[in-house]
Design a protein around this motif. Structure first.
Motif, short mmCIF file in Angstrom:
data_model
loop_
_atom_site.label_atom_id
_atom_site.label_comp_id
_atom_site.label_asym_id
_atom_site.label_seq_id
_atom_site.Cartn_x
_atom_site.Cartn_y
_atom_site.Cartn_z
N MET A 1 43.30 57.92 42.67
CA MET A 1 42.45 56.71 42.97
C MET A 1 41.28 55.90 42.39
N SER A 2 40.70 56.58 43.16
CA SER A 2 39.10 55.82 42.29
C SER A 2 39.02 56.19 40.82
N ASN A 3 40.33 56.16 39.82
CA ASN A 3 40.17 55.51 38.66
C ASN A 3 41.20 54.41 38.75
N ILE A 4 41.84 53.62 40.01
CA ILE A 4 42.47 52.77 39.83
C ILE A 4 41.26 51.80 40.36
N TYR A 5 40.30 52.07 41.46
CA TYR A 5 39.32 51.49 42.06
C TYR A 5 38.16 51.13 40.51
N LYS A 6 38.25 52.21 40.12
CA LYS A 6 36.87 51.33 38.36
C LYS A 6 37.20 50.62 37.56
N SER A 7 39.46 50.41 37.32
CA SER A 7 39.66 49.55 36.86
C SER A 7 40.05 48.36 37.56
N ILE A 8 40.17 48.62 38.67
CA ILE A 8 40.18 47.40 39.28
C ILE A 8 37.90 46.42 39.31
N PHE A 9 37.61 47.10 39.82
CA PHE A 9 36.22 47.25 39.63
C PHE A 9 35.74 46.65 37.69
N PHE A 10 36.41 46.92 36.75
CA PHE A 10 36.05 46.37 35.72
C PHE A 10 36.91 45.33 35.27
N GLU A 11 37.45 45.12 35.45
CA GLU A 11 38.78 43.52 36.03
C GLU A 11 37.62 42.45 36.24
N LEU A 12 37.68 42.83 38.33
CA LEU A 12 36.65 41.58 38.58
C LEU A 12 35.96 41.18 37.24
N LEU A 13 34.44 42.06 36.59
CA LEU A 13 33.34 42.06 35.96
C LEU A 13 33.82 41.50 35.24
N ALA A 14 34.58 41.23 34.60
CA ALA A 14 35.36 40.99 33.01
C ALA A 14 35.94 39.65 33.56
#
Length: 325
Positions: A1-14
């Motif tokens: 689940m942590s990888n999914i949250y990290k992915s969402i974080f970077f997508e929002l950052l983009a």
């Protein structure tokens, strides 16, 4: 689940970088963070693939990352393709043969039949609407100073109801009085003017004020030529001091009214050199060619400037004449 949250974080950052920096660098940063987010989510997805299909772990991560990164381009391409399809479907393939049309079916320039408010004139003329509705229409247009409002007032001046007639007459009278007041004020300014520049400004005002009386059809038919002559009188006085695009355009309109077509076209084209907008000049020139029955020149005139299509009122006319051969 942590990888999914990290992915969402970077997508929002983009997305945040793209919104904050609306330039090429912002686009590059967006795709960098989008690629990182795709890589993280790919690493999470690879773990869900059964072992018999996951022999080359790194290759699968690379493939899913590239797929996620490029999927956004597929969406863009699909959107553009759909837009092109809809645009092509909207284009009409009808070719109008102008010489075979009945004279009453031909197009007039530059009048648009579907402008705001004009649709009420037919029911008014046929007396199909109630008194309350007529009063609301009069109240709505009572402070307007345009041809549509004047047309409505003139329709209702002949109404059967006395109150409607009086209200319409009062509205027409108000417009005339407003213009007369402006003429008197300009005349007073002219008497006080000391320099040629101040006098020229007064001449320009008077030329336009007198032109409103016949252009807006406020004057009686018997006085129309009087107001045209007064307008030309002040135009000529103005021209003795300076040149102005608006005055040249107005003189061209008057020459058109007087059926002096060649002079009108020359003046209208000259007004363009003084900064008058093409969407004001070209429709009048097109109307002159219509009166002269030079239909091919109408098409050439309206197609000579693409910006005419961006004008809400002119687009239907330009679009129709594009199909006329």
């Amino acid at each position: 689940m942590s990888n999914i949250y990290k992915s969402i974080f970077f997508e929002l950052l983009a997305i945040l970088f793209l919104l904050c920096r609306r330039d090429f660098n912002g686009v590059i940063i967006f795709f960098i963070f989008h690629s990182i987010a795709s890589l993280i989510i790919s690493a999470a997805l690879v773990r869900l693939i059964p072992n018999k299909y996951n022999k080359n772990h790194l290759l699968n991560i690379y493939f899913i990352t590239v797929l996620n990164t490029l999927s956004i381009f597929v969406g863009y391409i699909a959107s553009f393709y759909i837009c092109i399809i809809f645009i092509r479907k909207q284009k009409s393939n009808i070719n109008y043969k102008i010489e075979t049309l009945n004279i009453y079916d031909r197009i007039s320039f530059p009048e648009i039949r579907r402008q705001l408010g004009e649709g009420v004139t037919n029911p008014l003329a046929e007396n199909k609407i109630s008194k309350d509705t007529k009063l609301k229409i009069l109240n709505l247009f009572s402070m307007e100073n345009n041809n549509i409002a004047i047309k409505i007032f003139k329709f209702l001046v002949a109404d059967n109801d006395t109150e409607i007639r009086m209200y319409s007459f009062q509205s027409l009278n108000r417009l005339k009085n407003d213009i007369n007041k402006k003429i008197n004020m300009a005349m007073n300014e002219l008497d006080k003017a000391t320099t040629n520049y101040e006098k020229a400004e007064c001449y320009k005002k008077l030329a336009f004020y007198y032109s409103y009386m016949f252009k807006m059809e406020l004057s009686e038919h018997e006085l129309r030529n009087f107001f045209i002559d007064k307008t030309l009188y002040y135009i000529n006085l103005f021209k003795e001091t300076m040149s102005d695009g608006e005055i040249i355009f107005l003189e061209g309109e008057i020459c058109f009214i007087r059926k002096e077509f060649d002079t009108a076209i020359e003046l209208l084209n000259r007004s363009l050199k003084f900064g008058i907008n093409t969407y004001m000049v070209y429709p009048v020139i097109a109307e002159i060619y219509f009166e002269k029955k030079e239909y091919q020149k109408i098409r050439e005139t309206l197609n000579s400037d693409f910006s005419l299509k961006l004008n809400f009122s002119l687009y239907p006319i330009v679009n129709i004449w594009e199909g006329i051969k």
